[in-house]
Design a protein around this motif. Structure first.
Motif, short mmCIF file in Angstrom:
data_model
loop_
_atom_site.label_atom_id
_atom_site.label_comp_id
_atom_site.label_asym_id
_atom_site.label_seq_id
_atom_site.Cartn_x
_atom_site.Cartn_y
_atom_site.Cartn_z
N TYR A 155 0.87 -1.17 0.00
CA TYR A 155 0.00 0.00 0.00
C TYR A 155 0.90 1.22 0.00
CZ TYR A 155 -4.19 2.78 0.94
OH TYR A 155 -5.22 3.69 0.83
N ARG A 156 0.37 2.37 0.38
CA ARG A 156 1.18 3.59 0.39
C ARG A 156 2.21 3.57 1.52
NH1 ARG A 156 -3.97 7.64 0.43
NH2 ARG A 156 -5.02 6.88 -1.44
N GLY A 157 3.33 4.21 1.28
CA GLY A 157 4.39 4.24 2.29
C GLY A 157 4.28 5.40 3.24
N SER A 158 3.34 6.31 2.99
CA SER A 158 3.25 7.53 3.80
C SER A 158 2.59 7.29 5.15
CB SER A 158 2.46 8.61 3.04
OG SER A 158 1.15 8.14 2.75
N THR B 24 -13.93 -7.20 -5.68
CA THR B 24 -13.87 -5.75 -5.89
C THR B 24 -13.11 -5.04 -4.77
OG1 THR B 24 -16.02 -5.52 -4.79
CG2 THR B 24 -16.03 -5.72 -7.20
N ASN B 25 -12.38 -5.80 -3.95
CA ASN B 25 -11.59 -5.20 -2.88
C ASN B 25 -10.54 -4.26 -3.48
OD1 ASN B 25 -9.87 -4.62 -0.70
ND2 ASN B 25 -10.13 -6.66 0.18
N PRO B 26 -10.49 -2.99 -3.03
CA PRO B 26 -9.53 -2.04 -3.61
C PRO B 26 -8.09 -2.29 -3.19
CG PRO B 26 -10.71 -1.02 -1.81
CD PRO B 26 -11.35 -2.36 -2.02
N TYR B 27 -7.88 -3.13 -2.17
CA TYR B 27 -6.53 -3.36 -1.65
C TYR B 27 -5.93 -4.62 -2.27
CZ TYR B 27 -8.45 -0.20 1.85
OH TYR B 27 -9.06 0.86 2.48
N LEU B 28 -4.60 -4.61 -2.38
CA LEU B 28 -3.91 -5.79 -2.89
C LEU B 28 -4.06 -6.94 -1.91
CD1 LEU B 28 -0.64 -4.16 -4.30
CD2 LEU B 28 -2.56 -5.08 -5.60
N TYR C 161 6.84 -0.65 -1.31
CA TYR C 161 5.46 -0.20 -1.19
C TYR C 161 5.02 0.34 -2.54
CZ TYR C 161 7.58 4.46 -0.85
OH TYR C 161 8.29 5.60 -1.09
N LEU C 162 3.75 0.63 -2.67
CA LEU C 162 3.23 1.14 -3.94
C LEU C 162 3.82 2.52 -4.22
CD1 LEU C 162 -0.55 0.15 -3.77
CD2 LEU C 162 1.30 -1.02 -4.97
#
Length: 972
Positions: A703-706, A739-743, A724-725
């Motif tokens: 996911y995002r690294g922030s 349809t899950n938006p997460y990997l 990370y992405l």
């Protein structure tokens, strides 16, 4: 003597009347059980009468105000006094209850536009044009006027339709109308008015009808509707029966020479209490005891009478406001309004530069939000709806925008107070604010977090920031400063502004110092500053600083990060004490290492935080049709496993990471520390984490690294790679389920396998999955396989079903991953744990143990087991700080003195309840049976162990880090 008795009787009648009105309002707000259970009772009928009579009293009060109070322009002064008193009441009630909403604040500050106390405004409006109303009423007979009122109030009451928009009477129109009726009465001399038998009969019938309706309507409503929805239909200020009884009491009182004198301010304050719902709500404060409510009613009455007398005295002596506003008896309202408008226009013309300054500071405050979003979109999770940051800030975050504007204005006033030069102060403020915004925007673009206070206080950070700024921008900045200096000189000469007197200068400086200085208390629970800001809408969001700055503004988020008192001062802390602990556990490490043959650095260790994983079947409140974690439960039966006590519920992922990687419990930190990743780590010169014992370490998060500033934190922890992405180390094998938006978790494990297979020696991997993060929408085809039973609504059941379906996919991914690592010929140990329960369960107690229990297991692959790794005895409860010691023991690896301490903690001390924050004072533990153990119940040895850990934690995070100068972290 007679006059004294008369005054006392008058005061007593007024006080009793205010008590009745207040008591009725408090009961209505408290809504005790007898008003909810749809059962007829003596209390219900008594309340009906009380509620009815309280509205009658307000009706009489409004008529008396119109009848007695002289109408003139100076009533504007009285309204201003009421405005100030209401503001002070708002502040007082906040200090008492420590809460409000932004709507409450706007109501207090903008009472006319927000219709905060309309009855007061309606009464004063009528009095301001009293002379005109008197002249108008003189044209008609008193009987005609009464007939008009009868029609106006009878029609809505009769047909239960609010045809005139009067509502329940808490509005300007009703108050204006009843005060106007009192003005009409002042024309006819009520005490001399001829009243025949017919009038007496009508008046008697009005009283009887009102009482009968008050008593009978609950019964009628219950019979007609099976509830009390219309029980109090006639107990409102707009009911003809209430108005009629108010008129009767007023006329009878005047005829009997009962000259009740209502002190002006006392009457207006009583109306303020009647019409301001916020005051009543806060006075009740969730207490439904009738005795306490009656006591509070008496206290409120005393305060009203006292404030009324105080305001009357101030009004007589204070004339500055009258002069400033040009209030004198000769003026009427219309000419005064025209004159005031002209003055306002002249003020704008004369202060156009000041107003321009305000516009510029507001614009800069707006920029401090929008430029914090590199893509100009509002903060959101993947899959959530979002809007542009421009719309989000202006329409949704206007409260925080205004707060940042005020802060910028205080900076300007600080400079103005010091220099007493308008243009110099204004332009310096613009430069400072603009530089801060640009610096924040650049850092967010490159590192996904704003500038933190720790960086401002570290000189080395300036070099890092300057390195990120292209040289062309630096040259532009230098040229800009030169140009602005010229502009300042030009403006000071060409457009000189009025200089401030010493009082205004000092006030500006002190206000800025006090407001900005109060930021040192922002994160102290129950402090006034913390309560005010959280009520106002400040949400620091320490776990995602980028979101925090987008929600709160650059300056406010900076202030949020100042208050980081990491740990309470430790009286036992000294270099000598720390050296003694280091030596003590060096000997302990020697004893442990005699029986161990492996080195931790030769192992491949995977710490796998599985997002929101906790089996719903374990909750008493939930029953699932099948187990979504069949494989994981089977693994737990055959390896080191049990339940981990999480510090979070529905969130707090990074805190679990911090504890597992460092071995330090977050419960020992000050309550001001919400997220160690963003509040403790930046303050530490050195940090030792388990990955430091390996030549290679990698962090993986699909996911995002922030989030939680992981990019910065992992680098400081010494991880060579963070995948990370969007990182330069790409996430591969990207797969999503339904349809899950997460990997998916399978994506996470495939990338982990790549890292394992690409390095032949020992390494450490910190894997944080994302698949089961909220929201829990209908993503999966198999969610229907997990039917939910329990006392909850359908929405919650659907969420649990969808969440359980996601867990089932995690279960399969874990099974596949374990099969794959079993085929690899090198020692691999997987530490698998859920970070917290999802925040979808409405019926569980957030402080209960079951709300903090997540699944964990430690699995060593076949090769590791063949080379010394062993399964440990079932450890039912562990805290995240125990995983390092358990991993070292399971892999039969030698330990450092620090890990020897953690080993002793794990073996000898009951499991620490890491969610019980209290500065480490009076900590709470859990024994093997799940029973809560208090500190005082520990043995002497256990207390020593805990205090040793606490002292070590203090040295590493808040102290001088003496331990890094010893061999405390060295494995020999």
């Amino acid at each position: 003597m007679k006059n004294l008795i008369k005054k006392l009787c008058n005061a007593l009648i007024v006080c009793v009347a205010i008590v009745i009105v207040t008591f009725s309002l408090l009961i209505t707000q408290a809504n005790p059980a007898f008003l909810q259970n749809n059962l007829l009772s003596k209390r219900l009928f008594a309340y009906g009468l009380l509620n009815n009579f309280s509205n009658v009293i307000v009706g009489v009060l409004l008529i008396l105000i119109g009848y007695q109070i002289k109408g003139n322009i100076k009533l504007i002064k009285k309204y201003i006094y009421i405005y100030v008193v209401n503001l002070l009441i708002f502040i007082g009630l906040f200090l008492w209850t420590r809460s409000f909403t932004t709507q409450n604040l706007y109501d207090a500050v903008l009472p006319i536009t927000r219709n905060t106390y309309p009855v007061v405004l309606g009464a004063i409006s009528a009095l301001l044009i009293k002379d005109k109303l008197k002249n108008w009423f003189k044209k008609y007979k008193f009987s005609v006027i009464l007939g008009g009122y009868a029609i106006a109030f009878t029609l809505p009451s009769l047909f239960n339709k609010d045809i005139f928009g009067l509502g329940n009477g808490n509005n300007i129109i009703t108050a204006f109308s009843l005060v106007a009726l009192g003005i009409a009465c002042s024309n006819v001399g009520i005490d001399k008015l001829h009243i025949d038998k017919k009038a007496i009969t009508l008046m008697s019938m009005g009283v009887i009808v009102n009482v009968v309706l008050a008593l009978s309507m609950p019964y009628i409503s219950l019979k007609a509707h099976s509830d009390f929805s219309t029980a109090y239909r006639f107990n409102v200020l707009t009911s003809i029966s209430v108005v009629a009884m108010s008129i009767v009491i007023f006329i009878v009182g005047q005829r009997l020479k009962i000259n009740i004198k209502i002190p002006e301010y006392t009457g207006l304050l009583a109306l303020l209490i009647y019409s301001n719902n916020f005051i009543i709500e806060k006075i009740v404060n969730n207490n439904a005891s009738l005795k306490i409510l009656l006591f509070k009613s008496c206290i409120v009455t005393i305060i009203i009478v006292f404030l009324g007398r105080l305001l009357a005295k101030i009004d007589k002596r204070e004339h500055i406001l009258e002069r400033k506003l040009s209030l004198n008896d000769e003026k009427t309202i219309i000419p005064w309004i025209s004159e005031t408008i002209v003055k306002m226009i002249n003020y704008v013309k004369n202060h156009k530069h000041n107003l321009m300054n305000i516009v510029i500071l507001y614009t800069l405050a707006y920029c401090s939000f929008i430029f914090m979003s590199p893509h100009f979109i509002s903060p959101h999770m993947d899959g959530d709806s979002y809007t542009s940051i421009f719309f989000f800030v202006f329409f949704i975050k206007q409260n925080m925008l205004l707060l940042n504007f005020i802060l910028y204005y205080l900076i300007y006033r600080f400079f103005y107070g010091i220099t007493n030069k308008f243009w110099l102060s204004s332009i310096i403020t613009y430069i400072v604010v603009a530089i801060a915004i640009v610096a924040d925007a650049i850092k967010i673009y490159y590192r996904s977090e704003p500038i933190l206070p720790t960086e401002v206080t570290m000189v080395s950070a300036y070099g890092d920031i300057l390195e990120m700024i292209p040289q062309i921008i630096l040259w532009i900045a230098i040229v800009g400063i030169i140009i602005l200096t010229g502009i300042i000189i030009f403006c000071e000469i060409k457009f000189p502004q009025e200089r401030l007197n010493w009082k205004s200068r000092l006030l500006g400086i002190l206000l800025a110092i006090v407001i900005f200085g109060s930021s040192t208390r922002i994160n102290h629970r129950n402090s006034i500053v913390s309560a005010w800001l959280s009520s106002y809408g400040n949400n620091p969001i320490f776990w995602n600083q980028e979101w925090g700055v987008q929600n709160n503004g650059a300056l406010q988020q900076f202030l949020n990060n100042i208050d980081t008192n990491i740990m309470k001062d430790n009286a036992n802390y000294s270099r000598k004490k720390v050296d003694k602990i280091a030596e003590k556990y060096r000997r302990q490490a020697e004893n442990i290492n005699k029986g161990r043959t492996n080195n931790l650095s030769t192992q491949t260790i995977v710490f796998n935080l599985s997002e929101s994983l906790a089996n719903p079947n374990r909750l008493k409140e939930v029953e699932l049709s099948q187990n979504p974690l069949l494989y994981i439960d089977s693994v737990k039966k055959n390896t080191t496993s049990g339940l981990m006590i999480s510090s979070g519920l529905g969130g707090g992922t990074a805190n679990m990471e911090y504890m597992t990687l460092t071995g330090l419990p977050v419960s020992n930190f000050s309550p001001t520390i919400a997220t160690p990743y963003t509040q403790v780590v930046p303050n530490s010169n050195q940090i030792l984490t388990i990955n430091n014992y390996f030549k290679k370490s990698t962090a993986i998060h699909p996911y995002r690294g922030s989030f939680y500033s992981r990019e910065v934190v992992y680098k400081k922890f010494g991880f060579q790679k963070f995948m990370y992405l969007g990182s330069k180390y790409k996430i591969k094998h990207k797969m999503k389920i339904g349809t899950n938006p997460y990997l998916s978790d399978e994506t996470a494990y495939q990338n982990t396998l790549d890292v394992i297979n690409n390095y032949k020696n020992g390494q450490f991997i910190n894997l944080v999955t994302m698949q089961n993060h909220l929201p829990y929408a209908d993503y999966y085809d198999n969610s229907g396989d997990y039917q939910v039973s329990g006392n909850m609504d359908e929405g919650e059941k659907n969420a649990i079903s969808n969440y359980s379906a996601g867990l089932s996919y995690t279960d399969k991914a874990v099974q596949k991953f374990i099969k794959q690592i079993d085929k690899i010929n090198k020692p691999i140990t997987l530490v698998f744990y859920g970070d917290h329960l999802p925040g979808i369960y409405s019926n569980i107690n957030g402080n209960s143990l079951e709300a903090r229990e997540t699944d964990y297991f430690i699995y060593s692959n076949k090769y590791a087991r063949q080379h010394g790794a062993k399964n440990l005895k079932h450890v039912k409860y562990v805290s995240p700080i125990d995983f390092i010691a358990l991993t070292a023991e399971q892999t039969n690896s030698k330990v450092s003195p620090y890990y020897a301490l953690l080993t002793e903690i794990q073996k000898e001390l009951p499991t620490i309840k890491v969610y019980a924050y209290n500065d480490g004072k009076n900590p709470v533990f859990v024994d093997k049976k799940g029973k809560t153990i208090k500190y005082k119940q520990l043995t002497r040895k256990q207390k020593r162990l805990y205090n040793d850990l606490k002292l070590v934690q203090y040295d590493l995070t808040a102290g001088n880090q003496y331990l890094y100068k010893t061999k405390f972290f060295k494995i020999e």
